[in-house]
Design a protein around this motif. Sequence first.
Motif, PDB file in Angstrom:
ATOM      1  N   ILE A 149       0.848  -1.193   0.000  1.00 46.77           N
ATOM      2  CA  ILE A 149       0.000   0.000   0.000  1.00 46.77           C
ATOM      3  C   ILE A 149       0.883   1.244   0.000  1.00 46.77           C
ATOM      4  CG2 ILE A 149      -1.972  -1.062   1.149  1.00 46.77           C
ATOM      5  CD1 ILE A 149      -1.009   0.257   3.743  1.00 46.77           C
ATOM      6  N   VAL A 150       0.294   2.347  -0.449  1.00 42.42           N
ATOM      7  CA  VAL A 150       0.971   3.641  -0.428  1.00 42.42           C
ATOM      8  C   VAL A 150      -0.042   4.680   0.049  1.00 42.42           C
ATOM      9  CG1 VAL A 150       0.494   4.090  -2.879  1.00 42.42           C
ATOM     10  CG2 VAL A 150       2.356   5.277  -1.766  1.00 42.42           C
ATOM     11  N   GLN A 151       0.417   5.590   0.914  1.00 42.09           N
ATOM     12  CA  GLN A 151      -0.454   6.629   1.466  1.00 42.09           C
ATOM     13  C   GLN A 151      -0.145   7.947   0.780  1.00 42.09           C
ATOM     14  OE1 GLN A 151      -0.300   6.886   5.707  1.00 42.09           O
ATOM     15  NE2 GLN A 151      -1.858   8.488   5.801  1.00 42.09           N
ATOM     16  N   ILE A 152      -1.209   8.636   0.324  1.00 39.48           N
ATOM     17  CA  ILE A 152      -1.067   9.883  -0.433  1.00 39.48           C
ATOM     18  C   ILE A 152      -2.030  10.903   0.168  1.00 39.48           C
ATOM     19  CG2 ILE A 152      -1.405  10.912  -2.716  1.00 39.48           C
ATOM     20  CD1 ILE A 152      -0.800   8.083  -3.829  1.00 39.48           C
ATOM     21  N   PRO A 153      -1.610  12.170   0.308  1.00 39.35           N
ATOM     22  CA  PRO A 153      -2.543  13.188   0.805  1.00 39.35           C
ATOM     23  C   PRO A 153      -3.779  13.292  -0.101  1.00 39.35           C
ATOM     24  CG  PRO A 153      -0.312  14.042   0.776  1.00 39.35           C
ATOM     25  CD  PRO A 153      -0.272  12.713   0.089  1.00 39.35           C
ATOM     26  N   LEU A 154      -4.947  13.403   0.513  1.00 37.18           N
ATOM     27  CA  LEU A 154      -6.204  13.410  -0.220  1.00 37.18           C
ATOM     28  C   LEU A 154      -6.529  14.793  -0.757  1.00 37.18           C
ATOM     29  CD1 LEU A 154      -8.832  11.939  -1.064  1.00 37.18           C
ATOM     30  CD2 LEU A 154      -9.776  12.659   1.116  1.00 37.18           C
ATOM     31  N   THR A 155      -6.694  14.875  -2.063  1.00 31.38           N
ATOM     32  CA  THR A 155      -7.233  16.052  -2.734  1.00 31.38           C
ATOM     33  C   THR A 155      -8.197  15.529  -3.789  1.00 31.38           C
ATOM     34  OG1 THR A 155      -5.491  16.090  -4.402  1.00 31.38           O
ATOM     35  CG2 THR A 155      -5.101  17.394  -2.413  1.00 31.38           C
ATOM     36  N   ASN A 156      -8.944  16.420  -4.399  1.00 32.66           N
ATOM     37  CA  ASN A 156      -9.870  15.984  -5.446  1.00 32.66           C
ATOM     38  C   ASN A 156      -9.121  15.348  -6.608  1.00 32.66           C
ATOM     39  OD1 ASN A 156     -12.204  16.770  -4.148  1.00 32.66           O
ATOM     40  ND2 ASN A 156     -12.189  18.819  -5.029  1.00 32.66           N
ATOM     41  N   ILE A 157      -7.983  15.917  -6.988  1.00 33.48           N
ATOM     42  CA  ILE A 157      -7.235  15.407  -8.143  1.00 33.48           C
ATOM     43  C   ILE A 157      -6.639  14.034  -7.838  1.00 33.48           C
ATOM     44  CG2 ILE A 157      -5.044  16.577  -7.643  1.00 33.48           C
ATOM     45  CD1 ILE A 157      -6.348  16.523 -11.115  1.00 33.48           C
TER      46      ILE A 157
END
Length: 132
Positions: A23-31
């Motif tokens: 898994i990889v965690q990414i900051p949530l934005t609409n894009i």
Amino acid sequence: MINDRVSDMLTRIRNANLAKHQIVQIPLTNITKNIAEVLLQEELISSFEELQNGTKSSILISLKYKGKDRQPIIQTIKRISKPGLRVYSGAKKMPRVLGGFGTAIVSTSNGLMTDRMVRQKNIGGEILCYIW
């Protein structure tokens, strides 16, 4: 600002694939959410889910691998449109990635789409990245 988030997301996925992380965690934005939805539609990732931690929201993407030696499904992610050089294309001149085996993610007036969907709907847009 959008391009920074896209570049960050693509880099995190690329690095996680190289390290063979699940898994990889990414900051949530609409894009980033929309890119994850496109990757899921194209079956390049297993799944994704949103995590809400107060003001810090993020997205967890589950990467896909094949075989015993865990070869990543996503071999290459290549950023195309950059802040210093935007790349736009109409539907008729939309490039085919690896002769149709790869996918281009395109930002259109109707949201993010793959190059195949753009050709079907006959609309153009900004080519964000190539994935194969």
